[in-house]
Motif scaffolding. Structure first.
Motif, mmCIF file in Angstrom:
data_model
loop_
_atom_site.group_PDB
_atom_site.id
_atom_site.type_symbol
_atom_site.label_atom_id
_atom_site.label_comp_id
_atom_site.label_asym_id
_atom_site.label_seq_id
_atom_site.Cartn_x
_atom_site.Cartn_y
_atom_site.Cartn_z
ATOM 1 N N PHE A 1 -5.417 7.543 4.293
ATOM 2 C CA PHE A 1 -4.416 6.919 5.168
ATOM 3 C C PHE A 1 -3.096 6.649 4.449
ATOM 4 N N ILE A 2 -2.863 7.340 3.361
ATOM 5 C CA ILE A 2 -1.634 7.124 2.609
ATOM 6 C C ILE A 2 -0.433 7.590 3.439
ATOM 7 N N GLY A 3 0.615 6.794 3.429
ATOM 8 C CA GLY A 3 1.826 7.160 4.151
ATOM 9 C C GLY A 3 1.750 6.947 5.649
ATOM 10 N N THR A 4 0.776 6.151 6.116
ATOM 11 C CA THR A 4 0.645 5.866 7.548
ATOM 12 C C THR A 4 1.112 4.443 7.847
ATOM 13 N N GLN A 5 1.389 4.184 9.116
ATOM 14 C CA GLN A 5 1.729 2.824 9.526
ATOM 15 C C GLN A 5 0.514 1.915 9.414
ATOM 16 N N PHE A 6 -0.662 2.496 9.549
ATOM 17 C CA PHE A 6 -1.909 1.746 9.367
ATOM 18 C C PHE A 6 -1.963 1.150 7.965
ATOM 19 N N GLU A 7 -1.613 1.946 6.973
ATOM 20 C CA GLU A 7 -1.569 1.448 5.594
ATOM 21 C C GLU A 7 -0.506 0.360 5.450
ATOM 22 N N ALA A 8 0.676 0.607 6.027
ATOM 23 C CA ALA A 8 1.771 -0.359 5.913
ATOM 24 C C ALA A 8 1.414 -1.694 6.561
ATOM 25 N N ASN A 9 0.685 -1.636 7.672
ATOM 26 C CA ASN A 9 0.318 -2.866 8.377
ATOM 27 C C ASN A 9 -0.637 -3.741 7.575
ATOM 28 N N HIS A 10 -1.310 -3.141 6.597
ATOM 29 C CA HIS A 10 -2.257 -3.903 5.778
ATOM 30 C C HIS A 10 -1.733 -4.137 4.358
ATOM 31 N N ALA B 1 -13.030 -14.167 -5.277
ATOM 32 C CA ALA B 1 -12.163 -13.183 -4.619
ATOM 33 C C ALA B 1 -12.654 -12.818 -3.226
ATOM 34 N N ALA B 2 -13.940 -13.058 -2.949
ATOM 35 C CA ALA B 2 -14.498 -12.721 -1.634
ATOM 36 C C ALA B 2 -13.780 -13.457 -0.510
ATOM 37 N N SER B 3 -13.242 -14.634 -0.806
ATOM 38 C CA SER B 3 -12.548 -15.412 0.229
ATOM 39 C C SER B 3 -11.209 -14.785 0.607
ATOM 40 N N GLU B 4 -10.746 -13.819 -0.173
ATOM 41 C CA GLU B 4 -9.450 -13.181 0.090
ATOM 42 C C GLU B 4 -9.594 -11.851 0.824
ATOM 43 N N ILE B 5 -10.811 -11.502 1.215
ATOM 44 C CA ILE B 5 -11.038 -10.253 1.943
ATOM 45 C C ILE B 5 -10.597 -10.397 3.398
ATOM 46 N N THR B 6 -9.910 -9.385 3.889
ATOM 47 C CA THR B 6 -9.650 -9.247 5.324
ATOM 48 C C THR B 6 -10.571 -8.158 5.841
ATOM 49 N N TYR B 7 -11.400 -8.510 6.817
ATOM 50 C CA TYR B 7 -12.338 -7.544 7.380
ATOM 51 C C TYR B 7 -11.766 -6.921 8.652
ATOM 52 N N GLN B 8 -12.128 -5.679 8.890
ATOM 53 C CA GLN B 8 -11.648 -4.972 10.071
ATOM 54 C C GLN B 8 -11.945 -5.744 11.354
ATOM 55 N N ASP B 9 -13.110 -6.354 11.428
ATOM 56 C CA ASP B 9 -13.548 -6.993 12.669
ATOM 57 C C ASP B 9 -12.944 -8.372 12.893
ATOM 58 N N GLU B 10 -12.158 -8.848 11.945
ATOM 59 C CA GLU B 10 -11.572 -10.186 12.108
ATOM 60 C C GLU B 10 -10.420 -10.158 13.112
#
Length: 309
Positions: free
Chosen positions: A168-177, A300-309
Protein backbone atom coordinates in the motif's frame (compact mmCIF):
# COMPACT_ATOMS: atom_id res chain seq x y z
CA UNK A 1 15.62 -66.04 -35.86
CA UNK A 2 17.13 -63.32 -38.05
CA UNK A 3 13.64 -61.93 -38.70
CA UNK A 4 12.98 -61.63 -34.96
CA UNK A 5 16.26 -59.80 -34.42
CA UNK A 6 15.47 -57.39 -37.26
CA UNK A 7 12.05 -56.71 -35.77
CA UNK A 8 13.64 -55.86 -32.43
CA UNK A 9 16.12 -53.51 -34.09
CA UNK A 10 13.31 -51.84 -36.03
CA UNK A 11 11.38 -51.24 -32.81
CA UNK A 12 14.46 -49.75 -31.13
CA UNK A 13 15.24 -47.57 -34.14
CA UNK A 14 11.62 -46.42 -34.37
CA UNK A 15 11.62 -45.53 -30.67
CA UNK A 16 14.85 -43.53 -31.04
CA UNK A 17 13.51 -41.69 -34.09
CA UNK A 18 10.25 -40.80 -32.32
CA UNK A 19 12.11 -39.63 -29.21
CA UNK A 20 14.57 -37.48 -31.16
CA UNK A 21 11.78 -36.04 -33.31
CA UNK A 22 9.72 -35.19 -30.23
CA UNK A 23 12.66 -33.44 -28.57
CA UNK A 24 13.44 -31.47 -31.72
CA UNK A 25 9.76 -30.52 -32.08
CA UNK A 26 9.63 -29.30 -28.48
CA UNK A 27 12.79 -27.24 -28.98
CA UNK A 28 11.46 -25.82 -32.26
CA UNK A 29 7.98 -24.91 -31.01
CA UNK A 30 9.36 -23.39 -27.80
CA UNK A 31 11.26 -20.82 -29.87
CA UNK A 32 8.13 -19.01 -31.03
CA UNK A 33 5.19 -17.04 -29.63
CA UNK A 34 1.64 -17.59 -30.85
CA UNK A 35 -1.42 -15.35 -30.95
CA UNK A 36 -4.58 -17.03 -29.71
CA UNK A 37 -7.43 -14.55 -29.50
CA UNK A 38 -6.28 -11.34 -27.82
CA UNK A 39 -3.28 -12.93 -26.11
CA UNK A 40 0.13 -13.91 -27.39
CA UNK A 41 1.50 -16.99 -25.64
CA UNK A 42 4.89 -18.57 -25.27
CA UNK A 43 4.63 -22.30 -24.69
CA UNK A 44 7.15 -24.25 -22.64
CA UNK A 45 6.36 -27.73 -23.84
CA UNK A 46 8.98 -29.37 -21.66
CA UNK A 47 7.35 -27.88 -18.55
CA UNK A 48 3.83 -28.13 -19.97
CA UNK A 49 3.03 -24.50 -19.21
CA UNK A 50 2.31 -21.25 -21.02
CA UNK A 51 3.26 -17.61 -20.43
CA UNK A 52 1.36 -14.58 -21.69
CA UNK A 53 3.74 -12.20 -23.45
CA UNK A 54 1.40 -9.68 -25.11
CA UNK A 55 -2.20 -8.45 -25.10
CA UNK A 56 -4.05 -6.65 -27.91
CA UNK A 57 -7.62 -6.69 -26.59
CA UNK A 58 -10.01 -3.86 -25.78
CA UNK A 59 -11.93 -5.52 -22.95
CA UNK A 60 -13.46 -3.32 -20.26
CA UNK A 61 -13.80 -6.30 -17.93
CA UNK A 62 -10.64 -8.40 -17.83
CA UNK A 63 -10.31 -12.04 -16.86
CA UNK A 64 -6.68 -13.08 -17.21
CA UNK A 65 -6.67 -16.61 -18.70
CA UNK A 66 -5.52 -19.32 -16.32
CA UNK A 67 -5.31 -22.04 -18.98
CA UNK A 68 -4.88 -22.34 -22.73
CA UNK A 69 -5.77 -25.80 -23.96
CA UNK A 70 -3.97 -28.33 -21.74
CA UNK A 71 -1.39 -25.76 -20.63
CA UNK A 72 -1.81 -23.78 -17.39
CA UNK A 73 -0.88 -20.11 -17.67
CA UNK A 74 1.60 -19.61 -14.85
CA UNK A 75 3.16 -16.25 -15.68
CA UNK A 76 2.38 -12.95 -17.39
CA UNK A 77 5.27 -10.81 -18.66
CA UNK A 78 5.85 -7.56 -16.79
CA UNK A 79 4.49 -4.96 -19.22
CA UNK A 80 1.68 -6.87 -20.90
CA UNK A 81 -0.93 -4.70 -19.16
CA UNK A 82 0.75 -1.30 -19.22
CA UNK A 83 -1.24 1.85 -19.95
CA UNK A 84 -4.36 0.15 -21.34
CA UNK A 85 -7.16 2.66 -20.82
CA UNK A 86 -10.00 0.39 -21.93
CA UNK A 87 -9.74 -1.84 -18.85
CA UNK A 88 -12.18 -0.82 -16.09
CA UNK A 89 -12.52 -4.01 -14.05
CA UNK A 90 -10.14 -6.86 -13.28
CA UNK A 91 -11.17 -10.23 -11.88
CA UNK A 92 -8.52 -11.90 -9.71
CA UNK A 93 -8.10 -15.68 -9.48
CA UNK A 94 -5.48 -18.01 -7.99
CA UNK A 95 -3.69 -18.30 -11.31
CA UNK A 96 -1.67 -17.16 -13.14
CA UNK A 97 0.99 -16.29 -10.62
CA UNK A 98 2.03 -12.65 -10.32
CA UNK A 99 0.38 -10.30 -12.79
CA UNK A 100 1.37 -6.63 -12.97
CA UNK A 101 -0.86 -3.78 -14.14
CA UNK A 102 0.72 -0.38 -14.79
CA UNK A 103 -1.00 2.94 -15.39
CA UNK A 104 -4.54 1.71 -16.06
CA UNK A 105 -6.15 5.13 -16.23
CA UNK A 106 -9.79 3.97 -16.20
CA UNK A 107 -9.55 0.87 -14.01
CA UNK A 108 -11.56 1.35 -10.82
CA UNK A 109 -12.81 -2.06 -9.67
CA UNK A 110 -11.14 -5.29 -8.59
CA UNK A 111 -13.18 -8.44 -8.01
CA UNK A 112 -11.80 -11.48 -6.23
CA UNK A 113 -12.51 -15.15 -6.68
CA UNK A 114 -13.67 -16.15 -3.20
CA UNK A 115 -11.53 -19.29 -3.37
CA UNK A 116 -8.21 -17.47 -3.60
CA UNK A 117 -5.74 -17.95 -0.77
CA UNK A 118 -2.97 -15.70 -2.11
CA UNK A 119 -3.18 -12.35 -3.91
CA UNK A 120 -0.27 -12.12 -6.35
CA UNK A 121 -1.39 -9.22 -8.55
CA UNK A 122 0.28 -5.80 -8.54
CA UNK A 123 -1.75 -2.74 -9.54
CA UNK A 124 0.75 0.08 -9.90
CA UNK A 125 -0.28 3.69 -10.44
CA UNK A 126 -3.91 2.83 -11.17
CA UNK A 127 -5.34 6.02 -9.78
CA UNK A 128 -9.08 5.48 -10.04
CA UNK A 129 -9.13 2.63 -7.52
CA UNK A 130 -10.67 3.94 -4.31
CA UNK A 131 -11.78 0.90 -2.36
CA UNK A 132 -10.57 -2.69 -2.00
CA UNK A 133 -12.32 -5.38 0.02
CA UNK A 134 -10.19 -8.50 0.22
CA UNK A 135 -12.23 -11.71 0.58
CA UNK A 136 -12.51 -13.78 3.72
CA UNK A 137 -10.16 -16.75 3.56
CA UNK A 138 -7.36 -14.83 1.85
CA UNK A 139 -4.13 -15.61 3.70
CA UNK A 140 -1.39 -13.74 1.90
CA UNK A 141 -0.96 -10.52 -0.07
CA UNK A 142 2.29 -10.79 -2.00
CA UNK A 143 1.18 -8.21 -4.56
CA UNK A 144 -0.54 -4.94 -3.78
CA UNK A 145 -1.58 -1.48 -4.94
CA UNK A 146 1.61 0.62 -4.86
CA UNK A 147 1.20 4.24 -5.93
CA UNK A 148 -2.55 3.93 -6.44
CA UNK A 149 -2.93 7.40 -5.00
CA UNK A 150 -6.75 7.41 -4.73
CA UNK A 151 -6.96 4.15 -2.78
CA UNK A 152 -8.38 5.25 0.55
CA UNK A 153 -10.45 2.35 1.88
CA UNK A 154 -8.99 -1.15 2.39
CA UNK A 155 -10.56 -4.05 4.26
CA UNK A 156 -8.25 -6.86 5.37
CA UNK A 157 -9.96 -10.07 6.55
CA UNK A 158 -9.10 -11.88 9.77
CA UNK A 159 -7.52 -14.67 7.73
CA UNK A 160 -4.68 -12.46 6.45
CA UNK A 161 -1.34 -13.47 7.97
CA UNK A 162 1.16 -11.90 5.57
CA UNK A 163 1.34 -8.66 3.57
CA UNK A 164 4.11 -7.53 1.23
CA UNK A 165 6.19 -4.51 2.20
CA UNK A 166 5.06 -2.54 -0.86
CA UNK A 167 1.37 -3.47 -0.78
CA UNK A 168 0.00 0.00 0.00
CA UNK A 169 2.96 2.32 -0.42
CA UNK A 170 2.06 5.64 -2.01
CA UNK A 171 -1.69 5.26 -1.36
CA UNK A 172 -4.09 7.52 0.51
CA UNK A 173 -4.78 4.52 2.73
CA UNK A 174 -1.16 4.66 3.90
CA UNK A 175 -1.33 8.44 4.34
CA UNK A 176 -4.49 8.18 6.43
CA UNK A 177 -2.65 5.97 8.92
CA UNK A 178 0.51 8.06 9.11
CA UNK A 179 -0.41 9.17 12.63
CA UNK A 180 -0.98 5.62 13.86
CA UNK A 181 2.17 4.45 15.56
CA UNK A 182 1.16 0.84 14.97
CA UNK A 183 -1.67 -0.20 12.63
CA UNK A 184 -2.65 -3.86 12.95
CA UNK A 185 -5.16 -5.80 10.85
CA UNK A 186 -5.97 -9.36 9.85
CA UNK A 187 -4.42 -12.10 11.96
CA UNK A 188 -2.13 -9.86 14.01
CA UNK A 189 -0.39 -8.33 10.97
CA UNK A 190 1.54 -5.12 11.55
CA UNK A 191 0.62 -3.20 8.39
CA UNK A 192 2.10 0.21 9.24
CA UNK A 193 4.73 1.19 11.80
CA UNK A 194 5.40 4.92 12.05
CA UNK A 195 8.49 5.13 14.23
CA UNK A 196 12.00 6.52 13.85
CA UNK A 197 13.99 3.58 12.50
CA UNK A 198 17.30 5.17 13.47
CA UNK A 199 16.41 4.84 17.14
CA UNK A 200 15.43 1.85 19.25
CA UNK A 201 12.32 0.15 17.85
CA UNK A 202 9.64 -1.71 19.80
CA UNK A 203 7.22 -4.08 18.06
CA UNK A 204 4.21 -4.34 20.39
CA UNK A 205 2.80 -7.42 22.02
CA UNK A 206 -0.12 -8.74 19.99
CA UNK A 207 1.69 -8.55 16.67
CA UNK A 208 2.06 -11.96 15.04
CA UNK A 209 3.67 -10.92 11.77
CA UNK A 210 5.87 -7.87 11.31
CA UNK A 211 5.14 -6.88 7.69
CA UNK A 212 7.00 -3.57 7.75
CA UNK A 213 10.51 -2.66 6.71
CA UNK A 214 13.01 -2.16 9.52
CA UNK A 215 15.80 -1.11 7.17
CA UNK A 216 17.85 1.78 8.48
CA UNK A 217 17.08 5.23 7.13
CA UNK A 218 20.78 6.10 7.25
CA UNK A 219 23.87 3.99 6.72
CA UNK A 220 24.89 3.18 10.30
CA UNK A 221 22.96 3.48 13.53
CA UNK A 222 23.35 1.34 16.64
CA UNK A 223 19.90 0.40 17.87
CA UNK A 224 17.88 -2.16 19.76
CA UNK A 225 14.80 -3.78 18.27
CA UNK A 226 12.41 -5.54 20.64
CA UNK A 227 10.11 -8.20 19.19
CA UNK A 228 7.15 -9.55 21.22
CA UNK A 229 6.65 -13.13 22.28
CA UNK A 230 3.38 -13.13 20.30
CA UNK A 231 5.43 -13.03 17.09
CA UNK A 232 4.90 -16.06 14.84
CA UNK A 233 6.57 -15.03 11.59
CA UNK A 234 9.65 -12.97 10.85
CA UNK A 235 11.77 -12.40 7.78
CA UNK A 236 14.42 -9.80 8.43
CA UNK A 237 18.06 -8.80 8.25
CA UNK A 238 20.18 -8.09 11.32
CA UNK A 239 22.43 -5.24 10.25
CA UNK A 240 25.72 -4.31 11.88
CA UNK A 241 24.92 -2.33 15.02
CA UNK A 242 21.49 -3.95 15.45
CA UNK A 243 20.56 -5.98 18.50
CA UNK A 244 17.36 -7.98 18.08
CA UNK A 245 15.60 -9.09 21.28
CA UNK A 246 13.23 -12.08 21.28
CA UNK A 247 11.44 -14.18 23.87
CA UNK A 248 11.01 -17.93 23.94
CA UNK A 249 8.28 -18.00 21.29
CA UNK A 250 7.82 -20.76 18.73
CA UNK A 251 7.78 -19.58 15.12
CA UNK A 252 5.72 -20.86 12.22
CA UNK A 253 8.15 -19.08 9.90
CA UNK A 254 11.63 -17.90 10.80
CA UNK A 255 14.06 -16.42 8.31
CA UNK A 256 16.77 -14.09 9.60
CA UNK A 257 19.97 -13.11 7.84
CA UNK A 258 22.97 -12.08 9.89
CA UNK A 259 24.87 -9.02 8.63
CA UNK A 260 27.04 -8.41 11.65
CA UNK A 261 24.34 -7.68 14.22
CA UNK A 262 23.42 -9.65 17.33
CA UNK A 263 20.43 -11.74 18.43
CA UNK A 264 19.54 -11.84 22.13
CA UNK A 265 17.02 -14.38 23.42
CA UNK A 266 16.61 -16.97 26.21
CA UNK A 267 19.34 -19.60 26.12
CA UNK A 268 17.02 -22.54 25.46
CA UNK A 269 14.69 -20.75 23.03
CA UNK A 270 13.89 -21.73 19.43
CA UNK A 271 15.68 -18.54 18.37
CA UNK A 272 18.85 -19.64 20.15
CA UNK A 273 18.76 -22.94 18.27
CA UNK A 274 18.10 -21.18 14.97
CA UNK A 275 21.09 -18.86 15.44
CA UNK A 276 23.35 -21.78 16.27
CA UNK A 277 22.25 -23.70 13.19
CA UNK A 278 22.61 -20.68 10.90
CA UNK A 279 25.82 -19.20 12.29
CA UNK A 280 24.20 -15.95 13.46
CA UNK A 281 25.72 -13.95 16.31
CA UNK A 282 23.86 -14.81 19.50
CA UNK A 283 24.07 -14.43 23.24
CA UNK A 284 21.64 -15.45 25.99
CA UNK A 285 19.31 -12.82 27.43
CA UNK A 286 20.02 -11.64 30.97
CA UNK A 287 17.30 -11.23 33.60
CA UNK A 288 17.56 -7.44 33.36
CA UNK A 289 17.24 -7.57 29.58
CA UNK A 290 14.27 -9.88 29.79
CA UNK A 291 12.53 -7.47 32.16
CA UNK A 292 13.21 -4.51 29.84
CA UNK A 293 12.12 -6.48 26.75
CA UNK A 294 8.86 -7.58 28.35
CA UNK A 295 8.01 -4.15 29.75
CA UNK A 296 8.61 -2.42 26.43
CA UNK A 297 6.70 -4.84 24.21
CA UNK A 298 3.73 -5.07 26.58
CA UNK A 299 3.54 -1.30 27.12
CA UNK A 300 3.63 -0.66 23.37
CA UNK A 301 0.48 -2.78 22.93
CA UNK A 302 -1.59 0.15 24.22
CA UNK A 303 -0.45 2.21 21.21
CA UNK A 304 -1.84 -0.18 18.59
CA UNK A 305 -4.63 1.00 16.32
CA UNK A 306 -6.67 -1.96 15.12
CA UNK A 307 -8.56 -2.05 11.84
CA UNK A 308 -11.82 -2.89 13.60
CA UNK A 309 -11.67 0.06 15.99
Amino acid sequence: MIVDVLKKYRIVILFVVITVTSVLLIVYLSRFDYWIGDYKYHFYLDRKEAHIVEYRGKDEVLYVPDKIGPFPVVYVDMYVFDGIDTIKEVHVTNTPQYVVFFNLGEMNKVFFDERISSFDYDFNNCNKIKKIVFPEGLQEISGGFPNCSSLVDVYLPKSISRISLHAFIGTQFEANHSNDKYYVAGNGVLVFCNVNLNEDVVIPSGVKNCCVSLVLEKEHSDRKIFFPETLERINNIVFAGDIFYFGGEEFTELDIYGKGGLIVAPADSPMAKYCEENNINFRPMTEEEEKEWREKTEAAASEITYQDE
